[in-house]
Scaffold this active site. Structure first.
Site, PDB file in Angstrom:
ATOM      1  N   LYS A 312     -67.220  70.435  -8.946  1.00  0.00           N
ATOM      2  CA  LYS A 312     -68.293  71.416  -8.808  1.00  0.00           C
ATOM      3  C   LYS A 312     -69.601  70.696  -8.528  1.00  0.00           C
ATOM      4  CE  LYS A 312     -70.982  75.020 -11.107  1.00  0.00           C
ATOM      5  NZ  LYS A 312     -71.207  75.838 -12.321  1.00  0.00           N
ATOM      6  N   GLU A 362     -80.915  81.398 -19.370  1.00  0.00           N
ATOM      7  CA  GLU A 362     -79.967  80.398 -19.893  1.00  0.00           C
ATOM      8  C   GLU A 362     -80.582  79.510 -20.965  1.00  0.00           C
ATOM      9  OE1 GLU A 362     -76.871  77.007 -18.191  1.00  0.00           O
ATOM     10  OE2 GLU A 362     -77.927  78.349 -16.822  1.00  0.00           O
TER      11      GLU A 362
END
Length: 777
Positions: A312, A362
């Site tokens: 990723k 977040e």
């Protein structure tokens, strides 16, 4: 501790260094005005705590609370009196921190107070998100000792605003354990509201661009004057910090604070959160869409290689918006706060620096005593226009294999790092959906108990950067990001928050923007690339993530009624109301005329829209193309005539409008219209919208043809005209040199000669048209 070694690139593990290049060395111990890199000047900068001896405890760290008052004015007067008293009766220590605080018996927004203050001071703001409906895993991990100390912080702190700095911490080297200990030296569990607010770069070893230089590799500050907003009450506080070893005495600190206090405004008015009244002149992305697609393909190629460990990588984009007047970062942040109840809001502005603001959902980590928690947040979907549609999107997110892979990478990586540092690690729930105002993500909470206080630095070093903002493995992802991305992320995607004596909390600095005085803003967003990612979907996700900056309220429908258009066109919102336009058109300034709106494109000249006499509430109106420099020079009396360079497009439903006005000076295409060619093309349905439905413009943009058109638009007409002669010569040469002995060769003569001849005609006509456009411009 493998996870710590993996992240050592991002947070330093070196011993304390005092390089001559240190950013803090540019400050002198003069009480007020200090020079920063020969360019930035500010007051009340105090001392750089990173230069002190972190092994030597301060003489005192204490909080003095005055009697509660009813208003900010009374609180300011009480603090000024307390500072004077402290000056007359100084503490008998060569170093220390003293916080003076005055409770206010009414709840006042900290952001409203900050808006009223002098913007020349360094500023900070931090607002905690609402976690209603989610379990507090720290409660299960807290010991009886922790619970006994929990109430010493006073009240539930909602948000904090601060100006000036009692002590700051900044360096060009990556944030190290020694820097953390330097900050902790000025904190105490007995004074829990003495906190150092700030942040760190995403990649502290990367080259720092001009706009990020004042931030250094990290920047933290204990505010000099601070406003605390609690549930149902408020507090005004002032903090002094001194250390004789750093040539910053108590006398220096008192004089600097008194100067700042004299500039504190006690008149606080609630910010309006509807409109900024700012017009956008241009908007450009780095990378462009044409450059972003190959970057995604390159990342996917590396991910799919069997020899690569990369699974990723997060690729980011910045969007520079240039405005006609300066953007007020605090007013902008207030608009973000109006819909960001489930997110952190922050502002960080060192002296002489742009303001870094954000509305991030977040959390990186939160520590209460030894209990620490974090979360996994990955994969993105928009919210639905209805409850049923929202549930459909949620179900698609839950069952998507690609999104489950992206989320699992993030969650499992955080859990592995927790296991290396914490005891009693819990993950709860394993996977759920977290819904925000505009988007929804896959979500999970993780918590554990630190083995000792110093492990706070270790958990920070281990968690940053998370796979959600960098990738996995982190070092491989970082190297690819460095290779692909052509801009400096700065503090975007870095830790933003505070260190405190009892509690620390950091968010991830995403969904953020850097607001530069006189230069508009840079808006940042990123998206995770994993196996199965699609470049178009990822680009659309970037647009979705920055939509909170471009629209104050989520728009359920792609278009609005004519009545709504007329209402919102009275004044321009910097937060655009997004419309479902063709890919070639993006939002841009609304003109002063109440029935018109401009749409701009980074490649083609500007378009003008009219909402007059719309037959259908969902209909798009016709627009005309005009030179970019003419967008502010139209009048309200347009006639339906084809003047000048007239390109037109209409939506999928029938409209009846009168919108076209001649450009000024030259009527380049008027003779073409007299021949009926343009009207005939319109009757046949050959419009820009019909071409766009075939994907012509999207494909042209991918191939770079629109960029080529933009380049040609700046070419001299004489160059195009002179290029016609070689094309005509080539046509003649093709006919003369190619034999005509067979039918095939005759056809070849005709095709090549005709192509070159047509090219010559196009160049000649193009030079005339371009000359007319430039003359009108």
């Amino acid at each position: 501790m493998a996870s710590l070694q993996l992240s050592s690139h991002f947070l330093g593990t070196n011993t304390k260094k005092h390089s001559s290049m240190s950013i803090s060395r540019t400050y002198s111990p003069v009480p007020c005005t200090r020079l920063f890199s020969r360019k930035f000047m500010s007051c009340s900068m105090s001392m750089n705590g990173c230069e002190g001896d972190f092994k030597t405890p301060l003489g005192t760290v204490e909080t003095r609370t005055m009697a509660a008052v009813l208003s900010p004015t009374s609180a300011t007067e009480s603090l000024i009196s307390a500072v004077s008293e402290l000056k007359s009766q100084p503490p008998p220590f060569s170093s220390g921190v003293v916080r003076l605080e005055v409770p206010i018996n009414q709840q006042i927004g900290a952001i409203d107070w900050l808006q009223a203050q002098n913007e020349t001071h360094p500023r900070c703001f931090f607002s905690r998100r609402s976690d209603v409906g989610r379990p507090d895993l720290l409660l299960d991990l807290a010991s009886e000792k922790d619970n006994n100390n929990e109430g010493s912080s006073g009240r539930d702190l909602v948000s904090v605003a601060g100006i000036g700095s009692a002590v700051f911490f900044r360096d060009l080297d990556p944030f190290s354990h020694d820097d953390w200990r330097s900050i902790r030296r000025f904190l105490s569990s007995t004074s829990p509201l003495i906190r150092a607010y700030g942040g760190m770069r995403f990649d502290p070893n990367g080259k720092i661009s001009v706009e990020w230089k004042p931030f250094g590799a990290f920047y933290f500050a204990v505010p000099q004057v601070e406003f605390n907003e609690f549930g149902g009450s408020s507090m005004l506080a002032a903090t002094l910090a001194w250390d004789d070893e750093l040539s910053w005495t108590l006398e220096n600190a008192v004089e600097s604070l008194q100067e700042t206090m004299l500039q504190v405004s006690s008149i606080v008015m609630k910010l309006r959160k509807e409109s900024l009244g700012v017009s956008v002149l241009s908007k450009n992305h780095v990378p462009t869409k044409g450059a972003y697609y190959p970057a995604v393909e390159k990342a996917l190629e590396m991910i799919n290689q069997k020899s690569s460990s990369l699974n990723k990588v997060v690729l980011a984009r910045n969007s520079r918006v240039i405005t006609d007047t300066d953007i007020d970062p605090i007013a902008w942040l207030a608009q973000l706060q109006s819909e960001g109840h489930d997110a952190y809001q922050f502002c960080l502005q060192p002296p002489g620096a742009p303001a870094f603001i954000g509305n991030t959902p977040e959390r990186l980590f939160q520590r209460k005593q030894l209990g620490v928690c974090s979360e996994a947040l990955a994969a993105t979907r928009p919210r639905g226009a209805s409850t049923a549609r929202d549930k459909e999107i949620e179900d698609d997110l839950r069952t998507s294999l690609k999104d489950d892979l992206e989320f699992s990478i993030v969650r499992d990586n955080i859990q592995e790092k927790f296991n290396s540092i914490c005891d009693n690690v819990v993950v709860k729930p394993q996977k759920s959906v977290r819904k925000l105002a505009r988007v929804q993500h896959l979500y999970s909470q993780l918590a554990g108990r630190l083995r000792r206080e110093d492990d706070e630095f270790d958990i920070l070093a281990a968690l940053h950067p998370t796979p959600a903002v960098c990738g996995l493995p982190a070092e491989e992802a970082r190297l690819l990001i460095k290779e692909i991305e052509s801009f400096d992320r700065g503090m975007y995607a870095g830790p933003i928050g505070f260190f405190g004596g009892q509690e620390s909390e950091f968010a991830v600095g995403i969904r953020s923007a850097l607001v530069e005085k006189g230069l508009g803003a840079l808006i940042y967003a990123g998206t995770g690339i994993v196996a199965g990612s699609n470049p178009t979907s990822e680009w659309n996700e970037l647009d979705l993530k920055i939509s909170q900056f471009l629209c104050p309220q989520r728009i359920s429908d792609s278009v609005r009624t004519a009545k709504q258009h007329t209402k919102t066109s009275q004044s321009f919102f910097f937060f655009f109301h997004s419309l479902d336009l063709p890919p070639m058109a993006v939002n841009a300034p609304i003109s002063s005329h109440p029935r018109t709106q401009f749409l701009s494109n980074p490649v083609l000249p500007r378009f003008r829209r009219s909402n007059t006499a719309v037959k259908s509430p969902a209909a798009f109106s016709v627009v005309s193309m005009a030179p970019q420099k003419k967008v502010n020079k139209y009048d309200a009396k347009w006639k339906k005539q084809w003047y000048g360079a007239g390109l037109f497009f209409e939506g999928s439903e029938e409209v009846n409008v009168d919108v076209f006005k001649k450009l000024e000076k030259r009527k380049v295409l008027s003779n073409v219209e007299k021949s009926g060619l343009l009207s005939k093309a319109e009757d046949l349905g050959v419009t820009l919208s019909s071409l766009e439905k075939l994907g012509v413009f999207s494909k042209a943009e991918e191939l770079g043809l629109l960029s080529l058109l933009e380049t040609l638009a700046g070419t001299s007409p004489a160059v195009l005209a002179s290029a016609a002669l070689p094309a005509l010569t080539a046509a003649i040469v093709a006919v003369v040199l190619i034999p005509d002995d067979s039918t095939t060769l005759v056809v070849a003569q005709a095709v090549l000669g005709g192509a070159f001849a047509l090219g010559a005609v196009v160049l000649l006509v193009g030079s005339v048209v371009l000359d007319g456009l430039q003359e009108a411009d």
